[in-house]
Structure formats: structure tokens, C-alpha cells
Design a protein around this motif. Structure first.
Motif, short mmCIF file in Angstrom:
data_model
loop_
_atom_site.label_atom_id
_atom_site.label_comp_id
_atom_site.label_asym_id
_atom_site.label_seq_id
_atom_site.Cartn_x
_atom_site.Cartn_y
_atom_site.Cartn_z
N LYS A 182 28.33 50.56 21.24
CA LYS A 182 29.65 49.97 21.42
C LYS A 182 29.81 49.56 22.87
N ASN A 183 30.20 48.33 23.08
CA ASN A 183 30.36 47.81 24.43
C ASN A 183 31.83 47.77 24.78
N GLU A 184 32.19 48.54 25.78
CA GLU A 184 33.54 48.49 26.28
C GLU A 184 33.47 48.22 27.76
N MET A 185 34.09 47.13 28.15
CA MET A 185 34.07 46.73 29.54
C MET A 185 35.48 46.29 29.91
N ASP A 186 35.91 46.67 31.08
CA ASP A 186 37.24 46.32 31.55
C ASP A 186 37.33 44.82 31.79
N SER A 187 38.38 44.19 31.27
CA SER A 187 38.51 42.74 31.42
C SER A 187 38.67 42.34 32.89
N LYS A 188 39.33 43.17 33.69
CA LYS A 188 39.46 42.86 35.12
C LYS A 188 38.10 42.86 35.79
N PHE A 189 37.22 43.78 35.38
CA PHE A 189 35.86 43.84 35.91
C PHE A 189 35.11 42.56 35.57
N ILE A 190 35.20 42.13 34.34
CA ILE A 190 34.51 40.91 33.89
C ILE A 190 34.99 39.71 34.70
N LEU A 191 36.29 39.56 34.83
CA LEU A 191 36.84 38.43 35.57
C LEU A 191 36.48 38.49 37.06
N SER A 192 36.45 39.69 37.60
CA SER A 192 36.07 39.87 39.01
C SER A 192 34.62 39.44 39.24
N ILE A 193 33.73 39.84 38.35
CA ILE A 193 32.33 39.46 38.48
C ILE A 193 32.17 37.95 38.34
N PHE A 194 32.89 37.37 37.41
CA PHE A 194 32.83 35.92 37.23
C PHE A 194 33.22 35.20 38.53
N GLU A 195 34.30 35.65 39.16
CA GLU A 195 34.74 35.03 40.41
C GLU A 195 33.73 35.25 41.54
N LYS A 196 33.14 36.42 41.61
CA LYS A 196 32.13 36.69 42.64
C LYS A 196 30.92 35.77 42.47
N ILE A 197 30.53 35.54 41.24
CA ILE A 197 29.40 34.63 40.99
C ILE A 197 29.78 33.21 41.40
N ARG A 198 30.99 32.79 41.06
CA ARG A 198 31.43 31.43 41.43
C ARG A 198 31.54 31.27 42.94
#
Length: 85
Positions: A2-18
Motif C-alpha cells: 500500500k502506497n501512502e504518500m503525503d500530497s504536500k510532499f509530492i507537490l514539493s518534490i515536483f516543484e523542486k524538480i521544476r
């Protein structure tokens, strides 16, 4: 698994990559992860060669992978980006 990941974490990583990644076509590449969005920006995608993550409306997300170890390696890459940038 089961994959549970915080949505804020996902969005933060996306912005760091951008912000810190190398522009590749319509996306950005950093730490082994490619990040891009659909044409309207409502759905984002992050992927490596073995795992794909789709994140969209209402903080819903879906991982696509074959083996648990692939997902574990993907999570390590995300955590490394989070720590290093």
C-alpha cells in the motif's frame, strides 16, 4: 504494497524538480526523476524508468510499477531530492 504518500510532499518534490532540474522536452529531470504536467497543469506526473506517478484533482494519486523494490528505489530518489534541494 500500500502506497501512502503525503500530497504536500509530492507537490514539493515536483516543484523542486521544476526549479532545479534540467529541462528535457516538456518536463524536467533531476535525481533520476522526470517531472511534467498535462497541458492544463491539473495533473502532474513524476517517473523514472520503472515507476510512474500520476497526481491530480482532490489530491488523488496513482503509482504504476511491477515490483515493490522498484517502488522502494523510487521513494529513495524522491527523498534524496527532498533532502538535497
Amino acid at each position: 504494497m500500500k502506497n501512502e504518500m503525503d500530497s504536500k510532499f509530492i507537490l514539493s518534490i515536483f516543484e523542486k524538480i521544476r526549479e532545479n532540474g534540467e529541462k528535457k522536452g516538456e518536463g524536467y529531470f533531476l535525481g533520476g526523476i522526470t517531472a511534467f504536467s498535462d497541458y492544463d497543469g491539473y495533473t502532474i506526473f513524476m517517473e523514472d524508468q520503472l515507476v510512474k506517478l500520476r497526481f491530480g484533482f482532490h489530491n488523488q494519486y496513482h503509482f504504476d510499477y511491477e515490483k515493490d523494490e522498484h517502488m522502494e528505489q523510487f521513494e529513495k530518489k524522491l527523498n534524496a531530492i527532498n533532502t538535497d534541494y
